[in-house]
Design a protein around this motif. Structure first.
Motif, mmCIF file in Angstrom:
data_model
loop_
_atom_site.group_PDB
_atom_site.id
_atom_site.type_symbol
_atom_site.label_atom_id
_atom_site.label_comp_id
_atom_site.label_asym_id
_atom_site.label_seq_id
_atom_site.Cartn_x
_atom_site.Cartn_y
_atom_site.Cartn_z
ATOM 1 N N VAL A 57 0.968 -1.275 -0.078
ATOM 2 C CA VAL A 57 0.134 0.029 -0.047
ATOM 3 C C VAL A 57 0.883 1.292 0.009
ATOM 4 N N SER A 87 -9.088 7.198 0.782
ATOM 5 C CA SER A 87 -8.182 6.254 1.702
ATOM 6 C C SER A 87 -6.729 6.762 2.044
ATOM 7 N N TYR A 89 -4.463 4.030 3.140
ATOM 8 C CA TYR A 89 -4.099 2.792 3.867
ATOM 9 C C TYR A 89 -2.639 2.626 4.478
ATOM 10 N N LEU A 103 -7.939 -3.986 4.768
ATOM 11 C CA LEU A 103 -6.971 -2.865 4.716
ATOM 12 C C LEU A 103 -7.344 -1.725 5.879
ATOM 13 N N ASP A 105 -7.514 1.778 7.017
ATOM 14 C CA ASP A 105 -7.691 3.347 6.487
ATOM 15 C C ASP A 105 -7.434 4.229 7.771
#
Length: 322
Positions: A57, A87, A89, A103, A105
Motif C-alpha cells: 500500500v 483512503s 491505507y 486494509l 484506513d
C-alpha cells in the motif's frame, strides 16, 4: 463518507535500530516516486497473494493514483491493483476466514476489504470503538479470522499521552472491543508463533510488549514489556514473526530491521542500502510463506522501494502482511 487526511501526521506512521550490517542485499526495486500532490510516498503493508504477487500500500497516494500496487518480484515489475478517492491505507493482510484482503484506513478509522483480484471493495468496519474513532495502523488475524488492530492514537501528541489501544473485531464485523487501553501509540502487531499472544510495538516508548490472550482471544491474560529497542532517537514501527518465533522489528526514519528471538535476545540487524539524500523508513516486512525470502518496504526522498534479504526462519501467515 471517508475523508483523505494527508499531513505531517502521516510522517509519524512508520520507524529505527542498531548494530552491524550483514552481507550486501540484492538491489532494491523502485516501486513509487514522491507524489507531487502530497510531497511524499510511503509504502507499507507488504502481503503475498495466493498467486504469488506481492501487494504493497502507498499511504500518501492522492485520490485516483494507486493506493495498492501489485509487484512481480521475479520479473521486478509493478502495476496498479486498487485505488479510491479518499483512503490512506497503512497495512494489508489476507483473512484466513474469507480469503479477502483487509486494509486499515488511517484517514477514516475504518477497515476496508477487497477481493484478491483487486475489486469488490467493501467497508468491513467503521465508527467508534468505546466512544472513540480509531486511528488504525496495523492488523493481525487469529486462526479463526478475528481481527486485532493497533489503534495508534497519541502517536502525534506532543504531550505523549498514552491513548493508544489494541482493538478486537469479530470476523463477522460485529461489536469491537478494546483489549488493551492506555498504550503509548501501538503500531506493529503480530501473533506469536503459537497464536497464544500478541507482539505489540509501542511507537512512543520504543519497546515491544507481549500480550498473552485468554482462550478465544477475547481478553488479555498477561501483559509485559518484552524487548527494549534502541531506536537511535527514532521510533519502532511494524513487526512480523517467522516460523521459529523470531520477531522482526521495523523502524520509522531508519532503513533497518532488527530481529529478536521470543526470549527478547537480539539475533541480527539488517541495514538496508539507501540513497544519501535524507531519512528513509523501513516500515514493514513480508516473508514469502514457506520460504526465507523477506521483502521490506522502504520509503524516503527518492521514492518507495522494496528491499529483499534472507530471513532467519520460514515465512508463515503471521509473516505475510500486517
Amino acid at each position: 463518507m471517508k475523508r483523505l487526511v494527508i499531513s505531517a501526521v502521516l510522517l509519524a506512521l512508520t520507524a529505527c535500530g542498531s548494530a552491524a550490517s550483514p552481507a550486501a542485499t540484492p538491489k532494491p526495486l523502485k516501486v513509487t516516486d514522491v507524489h507531487e500532490a502530497t510531497g511524499m510516498t510511503l509504502l507499507e503493508g507488504p502481503v503475498f497473494t495466493p498467486d504469488g504477487s506481492l501487494l504493497v500500500v502507498d499511504v500518501t497516494a492522492p485520490a485516483g493514483e494507486p493506493k495498492v500496487l501489485s509487484i512481480d518480484v521475479g520479473k521486478r515489475t509493478v502495476k496498479p491493483f486498487f485505488t479510491d478517492s479518499s483512503s490512506a491505507y497503512t497495512s494489508a493482510q489476507i483473512s484466513p476466514y474469507d480469503g479477502r484482503i483487509y486494509l486499515t484506513d488511517f484517514a477514516s478509522g475504518a477497515i476496508d476489504s477487497i477481493s484478491v483480484r483487486g475489486d469488490d471493495p467493501e467497508v468491513f468496519f467503521e465508527g467508534k470503538v468505546d466512544g472513540t474513532v480509531m486511528q488504525p495502523d496495523d492488523l493481525a488475524f487469529d486462526p479463526a479470522g478475528h481481527l486485532y488492530v493497533s489503534d495508534t492514537r497519541g502517536h502525534d501528541d506532543p504531550l505523549g499521552d498514552d491513548r493508544g489501544r489494541v482493538v478486537r473485531i469479530p470476523r463477522d464485523g460485529g461489536e469491537a472491543t478494546v483489549l488493551a487501553p492506555d498504550l503509548p501509540a501501538p503500531n506493529g502487531i503480530s501473533f506469536d508463533a503459537g497464536s497464544e499472544g500478541l507482539w505489540v510495538s509501542q511507537y512512543a516508548e520504543n519497546r515491544i510488549d507481549h500480550l498473552g490472550l485468554t482462550v478465544g482471544g477475547k481478553a488479555v491474560a498477561t501483559a509485559h514489556p518484552a524487548v527494549r529497542v534502541d531506536a537511535g532517537g527514532n521510533q519502532v514501527d511494524s513487526n512480523a514473526v517467522d516460523a521459529a518465533g523470531n520477531v522482526y522489528q521495523m523502524f520509522h526514519r531508519q532503513a533497518r530491521v532488527m530481529v529478536f528471538n521470543d526470549r527478547g535476545d537480539h539475533l541480527k540487524t539488517i541495514d538496508l542500502p539507501v540513497p544519501d539524500d535524507g531519512d528513509y523508513s523501513a516500515t514493514n516486512l513480508a516473508i514469502r510463506p514457506g520460504t526465507r525470502e523477506a521483502y521490506v518496504t522502504v520509503s524516503g526522498p527518492s521514492g518507495g522501494f522494496v528491499h529483499s534479504f534472507t530471513a532467519l526462519g520460514r515465512g508463515i501467515r503471521q509473516s505475510n502482511g500486517g
